[in-house]
Design a protein around this motif. Structure first.
Motif, short mmCIF file in Angstrom:
data_model
loop_
_atom_site.label_atom_id
_atom_site.label_comp_id
_atom_site.label_asym_id
_atom_site.label_seq_id
_atom_site.Cartn_x
_atom_site.Cartn_y
_atom_site.Cartn_z
N THR A 273 0.85 -1.19 0.00
CA THR A 273 0.00 0.00 0.00
C THR A 273 0.88 1.24 0.00
OG1 THR A 273 -1.84 1.10 1.14
CG2 THR A 273 -0.13 0.13 2.53
N LYS A 274 0.24 2.40 -0.13
CA LYS A 274 0.92 3.69 -0.07
C LYS A 274 0.58 4.38 1.25
CE LYS A 274 2.73 4.22 -4.34
NZ LYS A 274 4.13 4.59 -4.63
N SER A 275 1.52 5.18 1.72
CA SER A 275 1.23 6.00 2.89
C SER A 275 0.17 7.04 2.54
CB SER A 275 2.50 6.68 3.39
OG SER A 275 3.04 7.51 2.38
N LYS A 276 -0.45 7.64 3.55
CA LYS A 276 -1.52 8.60 3.30
C LYS A 276 -1.05 9.77 2.44
CE LYS A 276 -4.37 7.60 7.35
NZ LYS A 276 -4.98 8.16 8.59
N ASP A 277 0.20 10.19 2.62
CA ASP A 277 0.70 11.33 1.85
C ASP A 277 1.32 10.90 0.51
OD1 ASP A 277 3.01 10.12 2.66
OD2 ASP A 277 3.73 11.79 3.88
N LYS A 278 1.24 9.59 0.22
CA LYS A 278 1.71 9.04 -1.07
C LYS A 278 3.22 9.12 -1.25
CE LYS A 278 -2.64 8.50 -2.15
NZ LYS A 278 -3.27 7.17 -2.07
N THR A 279 3.96 9.40 -0.20
CA THR A 279 5.42 9.54 -0.34
C THR A 279 6.15 8.23 -0.05
OG1 THR A 279 5.66 10.20 1.98
CG2 THR A 279 5.30 11.96 0.35
N LYS A 280 5.45 7.22 0.49
CA LYS A 280 6.10 5.96 0.83
C LYS A 280 5.29 4.78 0.30
CE LYS A 280 6.10 6.80 5.26
NZ LYS A 280 6.31 6.66 6.72
N ILE A 282 4.66 0.85 1.21
CA ILE A 282 4.81 -0.03 2.37
C ILE A 282 4.42 -1.44 1.96
CG2 ILE A 282 4.21 -0.39 4.79
CD1 ILE A 282 3.19 2.52 4.82
N SER A 283 5.37 -2.37 2.13
CA SER A 283 5.14 -3.77 1.76
C SER A 283 5.09 -4.63 3.02
CB SER A 283 6.25 -4.26 0.83
OG SER A 283 6.32 -3.47 -0.34
N TYR A 284 4.04 -5.46 3.11
CA TYR A 284 3.87 -6.34 4.26
C TYR A 284 3.96 -7.79 3.81
CZ TYR A 284 1.72 -2.14 6.31
OH TYR A 284 1.46 -0.88 6.74
N ARG A 285 4.51 -8.62 4.69
CA ARG A 285 4.57 -10.07 4.43
C ARG A 285 4.40 -10.77 5.78
NH1 ARG A 285 7.50 -13.83 0.77
NH2 ARG A 285 8.28 -15.62 1.99
N TRP A 286 3.63 -11.85 5.81
CA TRP A 286 3.44 -12.58 7.06
C TRP A 286 3.24 -14.06 6.79
CZ3 TRP A 286 -0.05 -9.41 4.72
CH2 TRP A 286 -1.31 -9.94 4.40
N MET A 287 3.54 -14.86 7.80
CA MET A 287 3.42 -16.32 7.68
C MET A 287 3.13 -16.89 9.06
SD MET A 287 6.29 -19.01 6.28
CE MET A 287 5.90 -20.74 6.02
N LYS A 288 2.13 -17.75 9.16
CA LYS A 288 1.78 -18.34 10.45
C LYS A 288 2.42 -19.72 10.60
CE LYS A 288 -2.60 -20.52 9.08
NZ LYS A 288 -4.05 -20.63 9.40
N ASP A 289 2.38 -20.22 11.83
CA ASP A 289 2.86 -21.57 12.17
C ASP A 289 4.32 -21.78 11.81
OD1 ASP A 289 0.37 -22.21 13.18
OD2 ASP A 289 -0.34 -23.07 11.29
N VAL A 290 5.14 -20.78 12.11
CA VAL A 290 6.58 -20.90 11.90
C VAL A 290 7.23 -21.40 13.19
CG1 VAL A 290 8.70 -19.69 11.29
CG2 VAL A 290 6.53 -19.01 10.23
N ASP A 310 10.94 5.03 0.01
CA ASP A 310 10.54 6.39 -0.34
C ASP A 310 10.18 6.46 -1.82
OD1 ASP A 310 12.93 6.48 -1.77
OD2 ASP A 310 13.98 7.68 -0.28
N ALA A 311 9.86 7.66 -2.30
CA ALA A 311 9.40 7.84 -3.68
C ALA A 311 10.47 7.45 -4.70
CB ALA A 311 8.97 9.29 -3.89
#
Length: 442
Positions: A273-280, A282-290, A310-311
């Motif tokens: 996703t993008k930050s609210k001000d569109k300057t960043k 943001i990438s998320y990754r997750w994994m359960k049962d590790v 950043d941009a």
């Protein structure tokens, strides 16, 4: 017209503290005639820290020489007879640290019963509790049997030993609230006869037990750095009914992170996703049962990872944590915000105590037994009272708005306290906003 509820006025908060000390502190028997009560001694220490005195000696001097100081200590802090600095140190040194540790609970109980504390709930109806250690005493000469020790330049001619007092503090914090609320603390000290230094991790286990004794029903998510991401501590968290979000690193948790990075869909969740001000970005990754590690493959956790760019595509932040919470695309952003809230204990708690008038690292007295830790506990109590006032007391907030900063407000408050006969906290707050008469009355 809005007005502050009586339970959030300083006279009520201080009254709760006095009631706690009266019930908890055990007077020595037989008590000598005209001896100072332990309640007055504890309340005098609390008043000293609440007024941001830089020295116990100066506090004693002002009390002994200024009639208005003696008057104001009684009207505002309910202290009938304050001891000398020497006597305060002697008496507080012998008070069991457990008797002072619980002093934060009455204020927190008031916050709970009034439903005000619910403003800090953030995830799954639970409270975030950042947990971290900090030092407040260090000397190359002064020490006691409870000091932790560090040998410098070992084996060289200029070898020397430094002595330290530290404590582990847990606070209630939230990304949506500016104030933090210290909940419980645990001294990091050497036990009598110990040949090995106490450490933050051992104190963390004691903190969990002490916290749960005082707050058995509080729904909690403990936030900690990578030090706490180990099997024994996670088991302690589970035994004490605490959820957790704990930091991990590629180097310190190698098998965990290798398992995580080897994962592929559908075991892996990803979201960008993008930050609210569109300057960043943001990438998320997750994994359960590790599996946590080779030593504790039975402890299965969810790994959460975030990267911000950043941009221009430059990486500006990377973080990774483990948690026992359910993580999905609907709450991943909130999980990460909660994890990053751990910094509030450093920025809003320790930084404030050390740099904004509380003089946390100043040596008010070391003693031979519990003095240093007991004084630190009273200072933490004064900080909690201030946090509650900032949040809930309209008169305090009006005074703070006028004087723009807390340091300015402390200075003006002390000036009124030193120069006038103050009849009540309401009168004092009015005087902080308006020019006072010689006698401050409602």
């Amino acid at each position: 017209m809005n007005r502050t509820r009586d339970i959030f006025k300083p006279q009520s908060l201080l009254g709760q503290c006095k009631e706690y000390f009266t019930k908890t502190l055990k007077e020595p028997a037989p008590r000598r005639k005209n001896n100072f009560s332990l309640t007055d001694i504890a309340m005098s220490g609390l008043a000293m820290f609440h007024l941001k005195y830089k020295s116990l000696l100066q506090f004693d001097h002002d009390y002994q020489t200024e009639a208005n100081i003696r008057h104001n200590l009684e009207t505002l802090y309910q202290v009938k007879n304050a001891p000398s600095d020497t006597y305060m140190r002697e008496r507080l040194d012998d008070v069991p640290q457990e008797d002072i540790q619980g002093c934060l609970k009455p204020i927190m109980t008031t916050m709970q019963r009034s439903k005000v504390l619910e403003q800090w709930k953030y995830l799954d109806g639970k409270y975030l509790i950042p947990l971290d250690g900090t030092g407040f005493f260090s000397s190359n000469e002064v020490h006691c049997s409870h000091c932790t020790q560090k040998i410098h330049n070992k084996g060289k001619k200029n070898e020397y030993t430094s002595y330290h007092h530290n404590m582990l503090v847990g606070t209630i914090a939230s990304p949506t609230m500016r104030q933090v609320l210290p909940l419980f603390y645990e001294p990091i000290i050497n036990a009598d006869g110990a040949t090995k230094n106490d450490c933050e991790l051992n104190a963390g286990k004691r903190w969990l037990k002490g916290f749960r004794q005082l707050h058995p029903q509080l729904p909690s998510i403990v936030l900690g750095d990578a030090l706490y991401s180990n099997g024994p501590f996670i088991q302690e968290l589970e035994e004490n009914r605490c959820s957790y979000i704990l930091g991990v690193t590629d180097k310190g948790h190698k098998s965990l992170m290798e398992y995580f990075w080897a994962g592929v869909a559908p075991d892996i969740g990803e979201y960008e996703t993008k930050s609210k001000d569109k300057t960043k970005t943001i990438s998320y990754r997750w994994m359960k049962d590790v599996p946590l590690n080779d030593s504790h493959p039975d402890i299965l956790v969810t790994v959460v990872y975030v990267k911000e760019k950043d941009a221009k595509g430059n990486t500006i932040y990377v973080g990774s944590w483990i948690t026992d919470l359910k993580v999905d695309i609907n709450n991943i952003c909130k999980i990460v915000k909660a994890a990053r809230c751990r910094w509030k204990i450093e920025n809003e708690t320790f930084n404030t105590l050390k740099n904004q008038g509380y003089n946390f690292e100043h040596n008010y007295g070391h003693g031979n037994n519990n003095l240093s830790n007991n004084l630190a506990g009273l200072m933490l109590l004064s900080f909690l009272i201030d946090q509650v006032l900032i949040t809930m007391n309209l008169e305090f907030r009006e005074a703070l708005e006028k004087w723009k900063s807390k340091s300015n407000l402390w200075e003006k408050l002390r000036s009124k306290f030193f120069n006038f006969f103050v009849m009540s906290w309401d009168a004092l707050y009015k005087a902080l906003v308006r020019a006072p008469p010689m006698y401050l009355v409602d």
